[in-house]
Design an enzyme around this catalytic site. Structure first.
Site, PDB file in Angstrom:
ATOM      1  N   THR A 422       0.832  -1.201   0.000  1.00 63.13           N
ATOM      2  CA  THR A 422       0.000   0.000   0.000  1.00 63.13           C
ATOM      3  C   THR A 422       0.867   1.252   0.000  1.00 63.13           C
ATOM      4  OG1 THR A 422      -1.808   1.142   1.123  1.00 63.13           O
ATOM      5  CG2 THR A 422      -0.166   0.143   2.538  1.00 63.13           C
ATOM      6  N   LYS A 425      -0.160   3.613   4.047  1.00 65.19           N
ATOM      7  CA  LYS A 425       0.171   3.444   5.469  1.00 65.19           C
ATOM      8  C   LYS A 425       1.559   4.053   5.714  1.00 65.19           C
ATOM      9  CE  LYS A 425      -3.017  -0.471   5.683  1.00 65.19           C
ATOM     10  NZ  LYS A 425      -4.235   0.257   5.986  1.00 65.19           N
TER      11      LYS A 425
END
Ligand SMILES: Cc1ncc(COP(=O)(O)O)c(C=O)c1O
Length: 674
Positions: A422, A425
């Site tokens: 991702t 984060k």
């Protein structure tokens, strides 16, 4: 409902003298033998109502009308009066002639039963609809039916309107009932209004700027969401290229930012290619759904604690799924061995499991994949930016020295077929990606609807994410500081008998073991102490394993830690939440208070953190921390100077990355020439 009940009580002596609670009890209890107005089970209230001289007849009329309505809907939405009703306008069933004949006979019989009821009740003119006392009684019957339905949490889908026509589907009632179930099982989610302040990290304000709180549960693990290099890049890109991408990758949403970001991601993971999605939820869903549906007879072996995005992707693929016990290599091998060698198999798992902090046995899973001809799909969402010399994740961390030396070939990360991560984060932005072979990436790019049919990420986001990755590739101080803060907090909690679910990663899950208590603990932390830690309840974790999930960052320095520890001490005492010793007295729970616990070795060794020379007392660690903090400042300043002199691409060639990039290019050249 209340109005209806009041009206009904005005005309019915029984309803008048019976209390609301008795009515409710009667309406919720039912006889298994009697069937109700809509053909379902009858409540005891309805059974009593049938005995009433007025209600009984009204209910008979009501069921006759139901019959008429269902007949009329079956004959193509034409009502008894020959008028096509709006609600029944669409009928795709073509009735046969015989059925029509039969139905018209039924209708005649039902119409005469209307007459009978009214004749016997002394009301002769039925042309104006139902008589007044019958209408009131019918309302009462409906109130009873609705009460029963509400008590059973069923939408009143089949109920009738006051004038007896079939009601439309009750959408709002349906939503209400679904939410009511979540309230009842305590899984309803309450969101807090938390506005994280870029200039005061890790502080945030609530609804108003005056209501300041400290955030202790953000997944912006490294504070990259406020990193000045990231912000500068984003501001510049936003001013030059505007707010949005303008379309899908196919239709004007493909640009230098997407190309640059994907090249950076491929380099980060030492893979041939990468592909960016709008989130990693989408990346996981789209990739597994596509592979699982396209690979012939594919079987997906999935860890039992896998994230919802993978579970959804597997479901969407329609492929056969085999769930193996969390991190259980024996169970995984048994399942692999049960499958024929020629069947394509995907092993889907995570590196860091975010709710308990456990870590997948990556090397051993690669060994099993090789042995049984499977490919590996590794979700590094909670590890990218956080582990490894370049921040590529746990797979990179496991061969720390090799990657530091720029020798990725043959490493565990190299053996993984598909890595997903991702940008939302540890990289502080938003978006997700996969990295793997050029052919795999091209196949997903060409086949996955979740990639093809959605607007590309905004240029500023992609440029900001690229800067965040590059920054973390060249500088490891943030993730080291994050690990040091995690250790400090875990050690202090242990010494205070506050139960930490043991794990080797950067996650600090505090066992509460009760949904209501976990919510109360979170509320008290916020309301009394100005600390925001969200409660984690079912279905994110199993019932009975509810917890508070704490995630330190490099910004959570000593005074923030002291504040948190005092607040937790108060919350645990005030709410009488079980402590580690309480769980131990019961034989332990979720690894807390188990006899002879083995302290898991943290992924980052003392040596990798630069702690090997230190005594493990707080003062010593704080000194180390200060030294690290000084180093951070020097590095940031140095980076600023470098940035002035070098272009972004040239910057990629600095530090750790020089060797990694060179060996990647060399390996690629060998592959191409071979
Ligand atoms: C393990 C795991 N995979 C995937 C995702 C989805 O990532 P994203 O937030 O980029 O959609 C999450 C999100 O929390 C996650 O925990």
């Amino acid at each position: 409902m209340e109005t209806l009940l009041r009206q009904s009580r005005a005309v019915c002596p029984f309803l008048k003298k019976t209390s609301a609670s008795t009515l409710r009890a009667l309406s919720t209890s039912s006889s298994s033998h009697a069937s109700g107005i809509a053909g379902g089970k009858m409540s005891n209230l309805q059974i009593l109502a049938r005995r009433c001289p007025i209600m009984g007849k009204a209910m008979a009329v009501q069921s006759a009308r139901n019959g008429l309505n269902s007949v009329s809907s079956r004959i193509g939405g034409v009502s008894a009066g020959g008028v096509k009703s709006v609600t029944q306008g669409r009928s795709y069933v073509v009735p046969t002639r015989a059925a029509n004949l039969q139905n018209s006979r039924k209708m005649e019989a039902m119409a005469s039963s209307f007459e009978d009821v009214h004749m016997k009740a002394g009301v002769f003119d039925t042309t104006k609809g139902i008589c007044p006392h019958g209408a009131a009684a019918m309302k009462a019957a409906k109130a009873a039916a609705d009460l029963a339905a509400a008590a059973e949490h069923k939408p009143t889908v089949l109920s009738k309107t006051a004038d007896g026509t079939k009601a439309k589907f009750d959408y709002e009632g349906f939503y209400y009932n679904e939410l009511d179930k979540k309230h009842k099982d305590k899984s309803y989610r309450y969101f807090n209004n938390i506005n994280r302040l870029a200039k005061e990290f890790p502080r945030a304000h609530m609804a108003t700027p005056e209501e300041k709180v400290t955030v202790w549960c953000s997944n912006d693990y490294l504070g990259m969401g406020k990193n000045k290099h990231v912000l500068q890049t984003m501001h510049k890109t936003l001013d030059t290229y505007g707010a949005g991408a303008g379309g899908t990758r196919n239709i004007s949403g493909h640009n230098q930012h997407a190309v640059g970001l994907e090249q950076t991601l491929a380099k980060l993971h030492s893979k041939q290619a990468a592909l960016v999605f709008s989130s990693c939820y989408v990346a996981n869903d789209a990739t597994l759904a596509t592979l699982g549906s396209k690979l012939p007879n594919c079987v997906i072996l999935s860890d039992s604690m896998n994230h919802a995005s993978m579970i959804q992707g597997i479901r969407h693929s329609g492929a056969k799924k085999m769930v193996f016990k969390h991190n259980d290599l024996v169970d995984l091998e048994m399942k692999l061995a049960s499958l024929p060698p020629e069947v394509p198999k995907i092993i889907a798992f995570e590196s860091v499991y975010s709710m308990c902090g456990s870590v997948g046995p990556i090397k051993e899973i690669c060994d099993l994949a090789d042995k049984y001809g499977a490919i590996t799909f590794l979700d590094e969402v909670h590890a990218v930016g956080m582990y490894g010399p370049a921040g590529a994740g746990v797979a990179e961390h496991l061969d720390f020295e090799a990657h530091l030396a720029g020798k990725p070939r043959g490493t565990i990360m190299d053996r993984i077929d598909i890595i997903t991560g991702t940008l939302g984060k540890a990289y502080g932005c938003v978006g997700g990606y996969i990295a793997g072979s050029s052919l795999l990436v091209d196949a997903i790019r060409s086949l996955a609807p979740g990639f093809i049919f959605t607007t590309s990420l905004p240029p500023a986001v992609m440029a900001g994410a690229k800067t965040a990755i590059e920054y973390q590739m060249t500088y490891s101080g943030d993730r080291r500081m994050q690990q040091i803060h995690t250790r400090q907090v875990k050690e202090e909690l242990d010494s205070r008998d506050i139960p930490v679910i043991p794990n080797p990663s950067h996650i600090i899950p505090l066992l509460v073991g009760n949904a209501e208590l976990a919510k109360k603990a979170s509320d008290r932390l916020l309301d009394v102490h100005g600390i925001y830690v969200q409660a984690i309840n079912y279905p994110t974790v199993p019932v009975g394993q509810e917890r508070l999930r704490i995630t330190p960052t490099p910004g959570h320095t000593a005074h923030f830690q002291e504040h948190l520890l005092e607040a937790l001490e108060d919350v645990w005492t005030t709410l009488a939440i079980p402590r580690t010793s309480d769980w131990a007295a019961k034989g332990g729970h979720v690894g807390v208070g188990v006899p002879n616990p083995e302290k898991p070795d943290s992924i980052w060794t003392d040596e990798q953190l630069g702690l090997q020379e230190t005594e493990k007392d707080l003062a010593q660690i704080n000194m180390e921390e200060k030294a690290l903090a000084d180093m951070i400042m020097e590095n940031i300043a140095a980076n600023q100077n470098i940035e002035k002199e070098l272009s972004a691409d040239a910057m990629m060639q600095t530090g750790v990355h020089i060797a990694a990039a060179a060996s990647f290019e060399a390996a690629k050249a060998v592959e191409i020439s071979a």
